[in-house]
Write a protein that holds these residues in place. Structure first.
Motif, short mmCIF file in Angstrom:
data_model
loop_
_atom_site.label_atom_id
_atom_site.label_comp_id
_atom_site.label_asym_id
_atom_site.label_seq_id
_atom_site.Cartn_x
_atom_site.Cartn_y
_atom_site.Cartn_z
N ALA A 98 0.83 -1.29 0.16
CA ALA A 98 -0.17 -0.19 -0.23
C ALA A 98 0.90 1.22 0.19
CB ALA A 98 -0.84 0.06 1.31
N THR A 99 0.44 2.26 -0.76
CA THR A 99 1.09 3.62 -0.52
C THR A 99 0.35 4.38 0.21
OG1 THR A 99 0.09 4.31 -2.69
CG2 THR A 99 2.14 3.18 -2.90
N THR A 100 0.86 5.62 0.91
CA THR A 100 -0.02 6.40 1.64
C THR A 100 0.78 7.72 1.89
OG1 THR A 100 -1.34 6.69 3.55
CG2 THR A 100 0.81 5.49 3.93
N HIS A 101 0.19 8.69 2.19
CA HIS A 101 0.67 10.00 2.67
C HIS A 101 0.19 10.10 4.12
CE1 HIS A 101 1.63 11.04 -1.60
NE2 HIS A 101 2.70 11.44 -1.03
N HIS A 102 -0.54 9.03 4.61
CA HIS A 102 -1.07 9.32 5.88
C HIS A 102 0.04 8.78 6.93
CE1 HIS A 102 -5.26 10.46 5.06
NE2 HIS A 102 -5.40 9.11 4.36
N GLY A 103 0.47 9.80 7.81
CA GLY A 103 1.42 9.42 8.73
C GLY A 103 1.07 8.53 9.81
N GLU A 104 -0.30 8.39 10.04
CA GLU A 104 -0.69 7.42 11.05
C GLU A 104 -0.49 5.83 10.27
OE1 GLU A 104 -3.01 10.93 11.49
OE2 GLU A 104 -2.55 9.75 9.95
N LEU A 105 -0.71 5.55 9.09
CA LEU A 105 -0.53 4.23 8.51
C LEU A 105 0.90 3.73 8.67
CD1 LEU A 105 -3.46 5.03 7.51
CD2 LEU A 105 -2.80 3.57 5.43
N LYS A 106 1.80 4.79 8.65
CA LYS A 106 3.48 4.55 8.43
C LYS A 106 3.79 3.91 9.96
CE LYS A 106 4.01 8.14 5.36
NZ LYS A 106 4.61 9.37 5.12
N THR A 107 2.96 4.18 11.08
CA THR A 107 3.23 3.50 12.32
C THR A 107 3.00 2.30 12.72
OG1 THR A 107 1.00 4.33 13.41
CG2 THR A 107 2.94 6.03 13.33
N LEU A 108 2.08 1.54 11.63
CA LEU A 108 1.57 0.28 11.90
C LEU A 108 2.77 -0.61 12.08
CD1 LEU A 108 -0.87 -0.04 9.20
CD2 LEU A 108 -1.48 -0.38 11.39
N LYS A 109 3.84 -0.36 11.28
CA LYS A 109 5.15 -1.32 11.67
C LYS A 109 5.48 -1.35 13.18
CE LYS A 109 10.14 -0.89 11.13
NZ LYS A 109 10.58 -2.15 10.61
N TYR A 110 5.15 -0.42 13.90
CA TYR A 110 5.77 -0.44 15.24
C TYR A 110 4.61 -0.93 16.24
CZ TYR A 110 8.59 3.05 12.87
OH TYR A 110 9.52 3.40 12.06
N ASN A 112 2.83 -4.01 15.04
CA ASN A 112 2.47 -5.17 14.37
C ASN A 112 3.26 -5.57 13.41
OD1 ASN A 112 1.23 -7.29 12.79
ND2 ASN A 112 -0.65 -6.20 12.82
N GLU A 113 4.26 -6.86 13.87
CA GLU A 113 5.32 -7.18 13.04
C GLU A 113 4.95 -7.60 11.65
OE1 GLU A 113 5.58 -11.50 14.73
OE2 GLU A 113 6.60 -10.20 15.82
N ALA A 114 3.55 -7.76 11.24
CA ALA A 114 3.26 -8.08 9.91
C ALA A 114 3.60 -6.88 8.86
CB ALA A 114 1.82 -8.37 10.01
N PHE A 115 3.73 -5.64 9.47
CA PHE A 115 3.98 -4.64 8.77
C PHE A 115 5.51 -4.14 8.53
CE2 PHE A 115 -0.25 -4.50 9.87
CZ PHE A 115 -0.92 -4.03 8.90
N GLU A 116 5.77 -3.71 7.23
CA GLU A 116 7.06 -3.08 7.08
C GLU A 116 7.21 -1.90 6.49
OE1 GLU A 116 10.31 -2.03 7.49
OE2 GLU A 116 10.81 -4.14 7.73
N ASN A 117 7.84 -0.78 6.51
CA ASN A 117 7.79 0.56 5.83
C ASN A 117 8.87 0.73 4.66
OD1 ASN A 117 5.83 1.94 7.01
ND2 ASN A 117 7.43 2.41 8.73
N ALA A 118 8.63 1.29 3.66
CA ALA A 118 9.55 1.40 2.64
C ALA A 118 9.17 2.81 1.87
CB ALA A 118 9.66 0.34 1.50
N CYS A 119 10.22 3.27 1.37
CA CYS A 119 9.83 4.56 0.80
C CYS A 119 10.76 4.51 -0.51
CB CYS A 119 10.22 5.78 1.42
SG CYS A 119 11.94 6.18 1.77
#
Length: 197
Positions: A98-110, A112-119
């Motif tokens: 998923a792509t997003t500009h929502h900062g809140e979605l970028k915190t999911l990684k912290y 829930n270990e199922a998530f990862e960030n990339a840019c």
């Protein structure tokens, strides 16, 4: 909605060898699904597509979501986007990107270990993406910097920076530092590999 469930393949554009799982279907919600004939706003069009994807995707599917939660009140959109992504991770498909500009979605990684960030790395001097993926780093919008480089009046830029707030600026500064550290790491890794050959 893009849906590919037949034998199809794409080359993986990578400098190193890559292994990816087999997907039974690829679903994508990309672009503007606004429809005047069906009285659908952009937001409603995306929700309709994502609802269909939720119904059709399996544990072996790849789901691509562009700007999840966009097109509505940012706080509601972010909450809905987080809920959707958590739902796909919990009982949805094999992989969701998923792509997003929502900062809140970028915190999911912290949380829930199922998530990862990339840019996508962005060259702020030339105002262009470099097309290098930086894993582990959430992306930044760069909207105010871009507006400044495109010569919006300085009073508009200064007011925007004040409204954006110091806490948001501090988060962006941390992300910038992470990006620089990652770039420096990759540069040193490349140099080390060169000397080992």
């Amino acid at each position: 909605m893009l849906r590919t469930c037949h034998g199809a393949g794409l080359y993986v554009l990578a400098s190193e060898s890559v292994q990816i799982p087999w997907f039974d279907c690829v679903f994508a919600d990309i672009g503007d699904e606004q429809s005047l004939s069906q009285s659908l706003s952009t937001f409603s069009g995306h929700l309709k597509q994502i609802s269909n994807i939720k119904l059709q995707s399996t544990r072996q599917s790849l789901v691509l979501l562009d700007e999840v939660g966009a097109g509505t009140n940012p706080l509601e959109g972010a909450a809905l986007g987080m809920s959707l992504l958590e739902s796909f991770a919990q009982d949805g498909c094999l992989l969701t990107i998923a792509t997003t500009h929502h900062g809140e979605l970028k915190t999911l990684k912290y949380s829930n270990e199922a998530f990862e960030n990339a840019c996508m790395e962005f060259d702020e001097v030339n105002l262009k993406p470099t097309y290098k993926v930086l894993w582990g780093i959430p992306g930044r919008s760069n909207a105010i910097n871009i507006a400044e480089r495109l010569r919006l009046p300085s009073v508009v830029i200064d007011t925007a920076r004040k409204l954006y707030g110091s806490s948001s600026a501090e988060i962006d500064e941390v992300i910038t530092d992470m990006e620089k550290l990652k770039q420096d790491y990759h540069k040193r890794l490349t140099e080390a590999q060169y000397y080992l050959m």
